[in-house]
Design a protein around this motif. Structure first.
Motif, PDB file in Angstrom:
ATOM      1  N   TYR A  18     -58.221 -53.005 -16.502  1.00 39.31           N
ATOM      2  CA  TYR A  18     -59.527 -52.851 -15.858  1.00 39.31           C
ATOM      3  C   TYR A  18     -60.599 -53.175 -16.894  1.00 39.31           C
ATOM      4  CZ  TYR A  18     -59.210 -48.420 -18.366  1.00 39.31           C
ATOM      5  OH  TYR A  18     -59.058 -47.469 -19.338  1.00 39.31           O
ATOM      6  N   GLU A  19     -61.796 -53.472 -16.414  1.00 39.62           N
ATOM      7  CA  GLU A  19     -62.869 -53.834 -17.331  1.00 39.62           C
ATOM      8  C   GLU A  19     -63.402 -52.591 -18.025  1.00 39.62           C
ATOM      9  OE1 GLU A  19     -66.631 -56.923 -17.352  1.00 39.62           O
ATOM     10  OE2 GLU A  19     -66.086 -55.929 -15.480  1.00 39.62           O
ATOM     11  N   LEU A  20     -63.518 -52.666 -19.366  1.00 37.68           N
ATOM     12  CA  LEU A  20     -64.011 -51.540 -20.144  1.00 37.68           C
ATOM     13  C   LEU A  20     -65.525 -51.620 -20.353  1.00 37.68           C
ATOM     14  CD1 LEU A  20     -61.356 -51.001 -22.962  1.00 37.68           C
ATOM     15  CD2 LEU A  20     -61.993 -49.397 -21.158  1.00 37.68           C
ATOM     16  N   PHE A  21     -65.986 -52.764 -20.813  1.00 41.33           N
ATOM     17  CA  PHE A  21     -67.416 -52.958 -21.044  1.00 41.33           C
ATOM     18  C   PHE A  21     -67.737 -54.431 -21.026  1.00 41.33           C
ATOM     19  CE2 PHE A  21     -65.226 -51.487 -24.945  1.00 41.33           C
ATOM     20  CZ  PHE A  21     -65.124 -52.685 -25.633  1.00 41.33           C
ATOM     21  N   ASN A  22     -69.018 -54.715 -20.811  1.00 34.73           N
ATOM     22  CA  ASN A  22     -69.438 -56.091 -20.604  1.00 34.73           C
ATOM     23  C   ASN A  22     -70.763 -56.342 -21.325  1.00 34.73           C
ATOM     24  OD1 ASN A  22     -69.260 -58.691 -19.390  1.00 34.73           O
ATOM     25  ND2 ASN A  22     -70.736 -58.052 -17.850  1.00 34.73           N
ATOM     26  N   ASN A  23     -70.817 -57.443 -22.088  1.00 31.21           N
ATOM     27  CA  ASN A  23     -72.047 -57.865 -22.783  1.00 31.21           C
ATOM     28  C   ASN A  23     -72.658 -56.753 -23.633  1.00 31.21           C
ATOM     29  OD1 ASN A  23     -72.031 -60.536 -21.816  1.00 31.21           O
ATOM     30  ND2 ASN A  23     -72.976 -59.886 -19.888  1.00 31.21           N
ATOM     31  N   VAL A  24     -71.826 -56.153 -24.457  1.00 35.31           N
ATOM     32  CA  VAL A  24     -72.284 -55.098 -25.369  1.00 35.31           C
ATOM     33  C   VAL A  24     -72.925 -55.718 -26.596  1.00 35.31           C
ATOM     34  CG1 VAL A  24     -71.432 -53.397 -27.038  1.00 35.31           C
ATOM     35  CG2 VAL A  24     -70.735 -53.264 -24.642  1.00 35.31           C
ATOM     36  N   ASN A  25     -74.078 -55.175 -26.987  1.00 40.39           N
ATOM     37  CA  ASN A  25     -74.775 -55.633 -28.186  1.00 40.39           C
ATOM     38  C   ASN A  25     -75.101 -54.424 -29.061  1.00 40.39           C
ATOM     39  OD1 ASN A  25     -75.568 -58.701 -27.799  1.00 40.39           O
ATOM     40  ND2 ASN A  25     -75.830 -57.685 -25.820  1.00 40.39           N
ATOM     41  N   LEU A  26     -74.933 -54.609 -30.366  1.00 42.00           N
ATOM     42  CA  LEU A  26     -75.158 -53.526 -31.311  1.00 42.00           C
ATOM     43  C   LEU A  26     -75.509 -54.133 -32.660  1.00 42.00           C
ATOM     44  CD1 LEU A  26     -72.967 -50.370 -31.704  1.00 42.00           C
ATOM     45  CD2 LEU A  26     -73.391 -51.782 -33.718  1.00 42.00           C
ATOM     46  N   SER A  27     -76.426 -53.483 -33.368  1.00 42.50           N
ATOM     47  CA  SER A  27     -76.860 -53.983 -34.671  1.00 42.50           C
ATOM     48  C   SER A  27     -76.933 -52.818 -35.646  1.00 42.50           C
ATOM     49  CB  SER A  27     -78.235 -54.658 -34.547  1.00 42.50           C
ATOM     50  OG  SER A  27     -78.668 -55.157 -35.790  1.00 42.50           O
ATOM     51  N   LEU A  28     -76.367 -53.002 -36.847  1.00 44.72           N
ATOM     52  CA  LEU A  28     -76.321 -51.961 -37.872  1.00 44.72           C
ATOM     53  C   LEU A  28     -77.007 -52.447 -39.138  1.00 44.72           C
ATOM     54  CD1 LEU A  28     -75.079 -49.180 -38.842  1.00 44.72           C
ATOM     55  CD2 LEU A  28     -73.163 -50.560 -39.717  1.00 44.72           C
ATOM     56  N   ASN A  29     -77.924 -51.642 -39.649  1.00 44.61           N
ATOM     57  CA  ASN A  29     -78.639 -51.970 -40.878  1.00 44.61           C
ATOM     58  C   ASN A  29     -78.117 -51.152 -42.051  1.00 44.61           C
ATOM     59  OD1 ASN A  29     -80.561 -53.750 -39.575  1.00 44.61           O
ATOM     60  ND2 ASN A  29     -81.518 -51.912 -38.730  1.00 44.61           N
ATOM     61  N   GLY A  41     -61.831 -42.407 -21.992  1.00 42.84           N
ATOM     62  CA  GLY A  41     -61.437 -43.600 -21.257  1.00 42.84           C
ATOM     63  C   GLY A  41     -62.534 -44.615 -21.058  1.00 42.84           C
ATOM     64  N   SER A  42     -63.737 -44.327 -21.573  1.00 45.01           N
ATOM     65  CA  SER A  42     -64.850 -45.262 -21.385  1.00 45.01           C
ATOM     66  C   SER A  42     -64.762 -46.479 -22.302  1.00 45.01           C
ATOM     67  CB  SER A  42     -66.186 -44.545 -21.610  1.00 45.01           C
ATOM     68  OG  SER A  42     -66.280 -44.047 -22.934  1.00 45.01           O
ATOM     69  N   GLY A  43     -63.918 -46.393 -23.332  1.00 47.59           N
ATOM     70  CA  GLY A  43     -63.734 -47.537 -24.220  1.00 47.59           C
ATOM     71  C   GLY A  43     -64.354 -47.380 -25.591  1.00 47.59           C
ATOM     72  N   LYS A  44     -64.719 -46.171 -25.987  1.00 48.80           N
ATOM     73  CA  LYS A  44     -65.371 -45.946 -27.280  1.00 48.80           C
ATOM     74  C   LYS A  44     -64.510 -46.411 -28.449  1.00 48.80           C
ATOM     75  CE  LYS A  44     -65.787 -41.474 -26.887  1.00 48.80           C
ATOM     76  NZ  LYS A  44     -64.996 -41.305 -25.638  1.00 48.80           N
ATOM     77  N   SER A  45     -63.266 -45.945 -28.473  1.00 46.67           N
ATOM     78  CA  SER A  45     -62.384 -46.300 -29.590  1.00 46.67           C
ATOM     79  C   SER A  45     -62.039 -47.785 -29.572  1.00 46.67           C
ATOM     80  CB  SER A  45     -61.100 -45.462 -29.550  1.00 46.67           C
ATOM     81  OG  SER A  45     -61.393 -44.095 -29.798  1.00 46.67           O
ATOM     82  N   THR A  46     -61.901 -48.348 -28.374  1.00 51.25           N
ATOM     83  CA  THR A  46     -61.642 -49.788 -28.273  1.00 51.25           C
ATOM     84  C   THR A  46     -62.802 -50.583 -28.841  1.00 51.25           C
ATOM     85  OG1 THR A  46     -60.256 -49.494 -26.305  1.00 51.25           O
ATOM     86  CG2 THR A  46     -61.186 -51.686 -26.671  1.00 51.25           C
ATOM     87  N   LEU A  47     -64.026 -50.185 -28.529  1.00 49.21           N
ATOM     88  CA  LEU A  47     -65.195 -50.871 -29.075  1.00 49.21           C
ATOM     89  C   LEU A  47     -65.237 -50.738 -30.589  1.00 49.21           C
ATOM     90  CD1 LEU A  47     -67.825 -52.427 -28.724  1.00 49.21           C
ATOM     91  CD2 LEU A  47     -68.981 -50.249 -28.274  1.00 49.21           C
ATOM     92  N   LEU A  48     -64.922 -49.560 -31.109  1.00 47.79           N
ATOM     93  CA  LEU A  48     -64.888 -49.378 -32.558  1.00 47.79           C
ATOM     94  C   LEU A  48     -63.837 -50.274 -33.187  1.00 47.79           C
ATOM     95  CD1 LEU A  48     -66.362 -47.474 -34.655  1.00 47.79           C
ATOM     96  CD2 LEU A  48     -64.219 -46.182 -34.682  1.00 47.79           C
ATOM     97  N   ASN A  49     -62.671 -50.387 -32.552  1.00 49.27           N
ATOM     98  CA  ASN A  49     -61.628 -51.274 -33.075  1.00 49.27           C
ATOM     99  C   ASN A  49     -62.092 -52.725 -33.100  1.00 49.27           C
ATOM    100  OD1 ASN A  49     -59.807 -49.188 -33.483  1.00 49.27           O
ATOM    101  ND2 ASN A  49     -58.771 -49.473 -31.525  1.00 49.27           N
TER     102      ASN A  49
END
Length: 217
Positions: A18-29, A41-49
């Motif tokens: 199933y789709e976890l997330f779409n067009n995610v943007n993030l910027s770290l300084n 199950g929202s996909g937090k750890s997957t996004l971190l990976n």
């Protein structure tokens, strides 16, 4: 201080069955901390990976030092993981046949960096270094894994539930250690947590909801 972000995620999309997330943007300084929260199950750890180089996204880019990490050669990516990225896993991945001190010495050998005695004191593990991993509590193992990551002086720390095995007071002490590290070393921190009081100590807070990453702080 560098005016350019040290890490950027651009239009990241990913799915399993199933789709976890779409067009995610993030910027770290530099000197910045970011928390990602959301339901199980929202996909937090997957996004971190994905942003820490461990999982290639279906679409999008992760930019580090002006390069998409998923288009560079494998040897260089391994060097980035070893030298520039520090990943604190939920599973500690400590060497169970060794003492706590020997685990730190391995990190020291691989990074050519000296273990900081003040760091060990701040994490309250300086008195257990002679003990085997199996003799340590879950919280002590967690703090040892954090010390091992910080010993190699990474430019970016990626942390998956870094305070999950800790009591409230110790969790706040650990977060203060992480914040002090990124300020002192011009580094960055991205963490996933279900603890909102921990999350809101960070400079920015994002929430994964309805397939989107929403900035809420």
């Amino acid at each position: 201080m560098n005016d350019q972000p040290i890490l950027q995620a651009k239009n990241i999309s990913h799915k399993f069955d199933y789709e976890l997330f779409n067009n995610v943007n993030l910027s770290l300084n530099e000197k910045e901390s970011i928390a990602i929260i959301g339901k199980s199950g929202s996909g937090k750890s997957t996004l971190l990976n994905i942003i820490s180089s461990l999982l290639k996204p279906d679409d999008g880019e992760v930019i580090f030092e002006n390069q998409n990490i998923y288009t560079i050669k494998n040897k260089k990516l391994l060097n980035i993981r070893r030298e520039d990225f520090g990943i604190i896993f939920q599973a500690h991945y400590l060497f169970r046949g060794f003492t706590a001190n020997e685990n730190l010495q391995i990190a020291q050998f691989l990074s050519n960096e000296k273990v900081d005695e003040e760091l060990l004191k701040s994490l309250d593990i300086n008195h257990v270094l002679h003990q085997g991993i199996g003799e340590l509590s879950g919280g002590q193992q967690q703090r040892l894994s954090i010390a091992r990551v910080l010993t190699k002086k990474p430019k970016i720390i990626f942390a998956d539930e870094p305070t999950g095995n800790l009591d409230k007071d110790t969790a706040h002490d650990v977060m203060n250690t992480l914040f002090e590290y990124i300020k002192s070393n011009n580094a960055g921190l991205v963490l996933v947590t279900h603890e909102e009081d921990i999350a809101f100590k960070c400079d920015k807070v994002y929430k994964l909801v309805d397939l989107e990453l929403q900035e809420i702080k």
